[in-house]
Design an enzyme around this catalytic site. Structure first.
Site, PDB file in Angstrom:
ATOM      1  CG  HIS A  73      40.817 -12.934 -13.024  1.00 16.93           C
ATOM      2  ND1 HIS A  73      41.672 -13.750 -12.332  1.00 16.93           N
ATOM      3  CD2 HIS A  73      41.597 -12.153 -13.809  1.00 16.93           C
ATOM      4  CE1 HIS A  73      42.922 -13.474 -12.682  1.00 16.93           C
ATOM      5  NE2 HIS A  73      42.903 -12.511 -13.575  1.00 16.93           N
ATOM      6  CG  ASP A 128      37.738 -10.366  -8.416  1.00 13.31           C
ATOM      7  OD1 ASP A 128      38.364  -9.312  -8.205  1.00 13.31           O
ATOM      8  OD2 ASP A 128      38.090 -11.207  -9.258  1.00 13.31           O
ATOM      9  CD  GLN A 131      40.389  -5.037 -13.654  1.00 14.73           C
ATOM     10  OE1 GLN A 131      40.563  -3.825 -13.787  1.00 14.73           O
ATOM     11  NE2 GLN A 131      41.333  -5.910 -13.981  1.00 14.73           N
ATOM     12  CE  LYS A 174      44.215  -6.488 -11.364  1.00 15.11           C
ATOM     13  NZ  LYS A 174      44.926  -6.885 -12.565  1.00 15.11           N
ATOM     14  CB  CYS A 214      43.195 -14.599 -16.023  1.00 14.21           C
ATOM     15  SG  CYS A 214      44.962 -14.431 -16.102  1.00 14.21           S
TER      16      CYS A 214
HETATM   17  N1  7TS Z   1      40.158 -10.525 -10.479  1.00 12.56           N
HETATM   18  C1  7TS Z   1      40.033  -9.702 -11.536  1.00 12.56           C
HETATM   19  C2  7TS Z   1      38.677  -9.235 -11.956  1.00 12.56           C
HETATM   20  C3  7TS Z   1      41.179  -9.284 -12.214  1.00 12.56           C
HETATM   21  O1  7TS Z   1      41.059  -8.458 -13.258  1.00 12.56           O
HETATM   22  C4  7TS Z   1      42.449  -9.744 -11.786  1.00 12.56           C
HETATM   23  C5  7TS Z   1      43.700  -9.402 -12.526  1.00 12.56           C
HETATM   24  C6  7TS Z   1      42.506 -10.563 -10.666  1.00 12.56           C
HETATM   25  C7  7TS Z   1      41.341 -10.957 -10.054  1.00 12.56           C
HETATM   26  C8  7TS Z   1      43.809 -11.066 -10.106  1.00 12.56           C
HETATM   27  O2  7TS Z   1      44.501 -10.013  -9.514  1.00 12.56           O
HETATM   28  P1  7TS Z   1      45.971 -10.238  -8.931  1.00 12.56           P
HETATM   29  O3  7TS Z   1      46.404  -8.861  -8.557  1.00 12.56           O
HETATM   30  O4  7TS Z   1      45.852 -11.162  -7.776  1.00 12.56           O
HETATM   31  O5  7TS Z   1      46.776 -10.824 -10.043  1.00 12.56           O
HETATM   32  N2  7TS Z   1      43.477  -9.120 -13.874  1.00 12.56           N
HETATM   33  C9  7TS Z   1      44.397  -8.987 -14.850  1.00 12.56           C
HETATM   34  C10 7TS Z   1      44.031  -8.642 -16.151  1.00 12.56           C
HETATM   35  O6  7TS Z   1      42.897  -8.397 -16.514  1.00 12.56           O
HETATM   36  N3  7TS Z   1      45.135  -8.587 -16.890  1.00 12.56           N
HETATM   37  O7  7TS Z   1      46.184  -8.913 -16.130  1.00 12.56           O
HETATM   38  C11 7TS Z   1      45.737  -9.164 -14.852  1.00 12.56           C
END
Ligand code: 7TS
Length: 406
Positions: free
Chosen positions: A121, A198, A201, A224, A361
């Site tokens: 990401h 990371d 997910q 999430k 992303c």
């Molecule tokens: N890393 C991964 C693997 C992600 O899927 C996401 C968010 C992030 C980092 C960033 O997370 P945040 O909570 O700091 O925003 N992924 C997604 C997605 O797949 N669709 O919308 C957000």
């Protein structure tokens, strides 16, 4: 797993969208929130709201106890060695940036290498690009197999004596690939590099054990995993966090302040400058209780069954391409021939079905897949096979609708 009774805990799911019962297939972007989490926020603001770690008054003590109680829940949930290793952040992005700013920029020098994968990401690419620009370090990528997995041989031959940081996602938000983190950590440590994971997910869906995986840093987001937005976690090994610099300076993170210099509080508070996300942390604690009651082992099993079912059903649609490996986390990313994914998502929305379309992303991964965008259906504990059946019907409709155009 009793999905019907789980769904009753999520009031938002019980509504019609565009005249159809809502099918929510976008939990990889953000999950919905169950009643115990919503009620924990309500109770906090109605009865306990106060700042933490400050006064001696009763509300302040209650807020502090609940906030630190939530940290304890996180510690147990991920099996960290101590609460000193659990830092509350705004989310995964903030947590990864904290490592890039507070650790990488101080540790790296010209010629050092940072190893990533092409499935990351943007949040696990750009902070390292910036740290590399700042220090003169170089980025390297572990190459992927054709199915969107990485092999340990590929990891082994990319990580060298020059590697100081290996930053990799546990589960891909596009391909659903589950990476062998424990083994990659061993490879990193074999070269005296630290591993940053990371976990955005993974943590919502499967049991993760910091002591077993032996990661140095691990980042994830509350939103999430049934918790509110604005709260996340950076796990770090105590010995490394002690060396790491804070990135936010100001109130609450200090021990002593003089006119020209200051000292910091102990872990984990030296990383939590300013008034923290108190209600968010309490909501995260409630989400952890909720997920643990159901059992993470049941959640991942359920989602993998859904991913299998979805792959089987979707592959009956002519002209539909599914990206990623067969064995995966609970999501399916796909494209329908001659239909732009945004159009697919728009037709599905008209049927009350929420999916995400776009580059997710992960633009370098889109380039690797040789597409500009994809559609993605992502599952969580409140989805079942009937949701996937609705998705398949909706996709048939999208094909009929756009079939005339192309
Ligand atoms: N890393 C991964 C693997 C992600 O899927 C996401 C968010 C992030 C980092 C960033 O997370 P945040 O909570 O700091 O925003 N992924 C997604 C997605 O797949 N669709 O919308 C957000």
């Amino acid at each position: 797993m009793d999905v019907t009774s789980i769904r009753e805990q999520f009031p938002i799911l019980n509504q019609e969208v565009n005249g159809h019962p809502l099918v929510y297939l976008d939990s990889a972007a953000t999950s919905q929130k169950p009643l115990p989490v919503i009620e924990s926020l309500d109770a906090y603001y109605r009865q306990h709201n106060s700042n933490v770690h400050r006064g001696v008054h009763t509300l302040g003590t209650r807020a502090t106890d609940q906030y630190e109680g939530a940290r304890d829940k996180v510690k147990n949930f991920i099996n960290a060695s101590s609460t000193e290793e659990v830092i509350f952040t705004r989310g995964t992005t903030t947590a990864l940036n904290m490592v890039a700013y507070g650790y990488a920029r101080h540790q790296l020098k010209e010629g050092d290498e940072i190893v990533l994968t092409e499935m990351e990401h943007h949040s696990n690419i750009i902070p390292w690009q910036q740290a590399a620009k700042y220090t003169g370090a170089k980025l390297k990528y572990i190459p992927m197999e054709a199915d969107g997995t990485i092999t340990l041989e590929a990891a082994q031959s990319t990580v060298t004596e020059k590697t100081k940081i290996v930053a990799v996602t546990h589960v891909s938000n596009v391909l659903g690939t589950i990476n062998p983190i424990k083994e990659i950590a061993q490879i990193a440590h074999g070269h005296n590099a630290v591993i940053v994971v990371d976990g955005a997910q993974s943590v919502p869906h499967m049991k993760v054990d910091m002591q077993d995986l032996d990661c140095d840093f691990y980042a994830f987001s509350g939103h999430k995993m049934c918790a509110p937005t604005g709260i996340g976690v950076l796990y770090g090994k105590k010995s490394i966090l002690e060396e790491m610099e804070p990135v936010e300076f100001g109130g609450e993170m200090i021990d002593f302040v003089d006119l020209y210099d200051s000292t910091w509080k102990d872990l984990p508070w030296k990383f939590e400058g300013g008034t923290p996300i108190i209600a968010g942390a309490i909501g995260l604690g409630a989400a952890i209780d909720f997920l643990e009651d159901i059992g993470l082992e049941h959640i991942i099993e359920h989602e993998q069954q859904l991913a299998d079912y979805a792959q089987d059903k979707l592959s009956t649609i002519e002209g539909l391409t599914i990206y990623g490996p067969k064995k995966r986390g609970g999501l399916v990313t796909f494209n329908v021939d001659s239909v732009h994914p945004h159009d697919t998502a728009t037709v599905l929305d008209a049927e009350g079905i929420a999916v995400r379309a776009g580059h997710h992303c992960a633009q370098p991964l889109m380039k690797w897949l040789d597409v500009t965008a994809t559609a993605r259906a992502s599952f969580y504990l409140y989805n079942d096979e009937s949701d996937i059946d609705r998705l398949v019907e909706g996709l048939q409709r999208a094909k009929e609708y756009f079939g005339d155009v192309f």
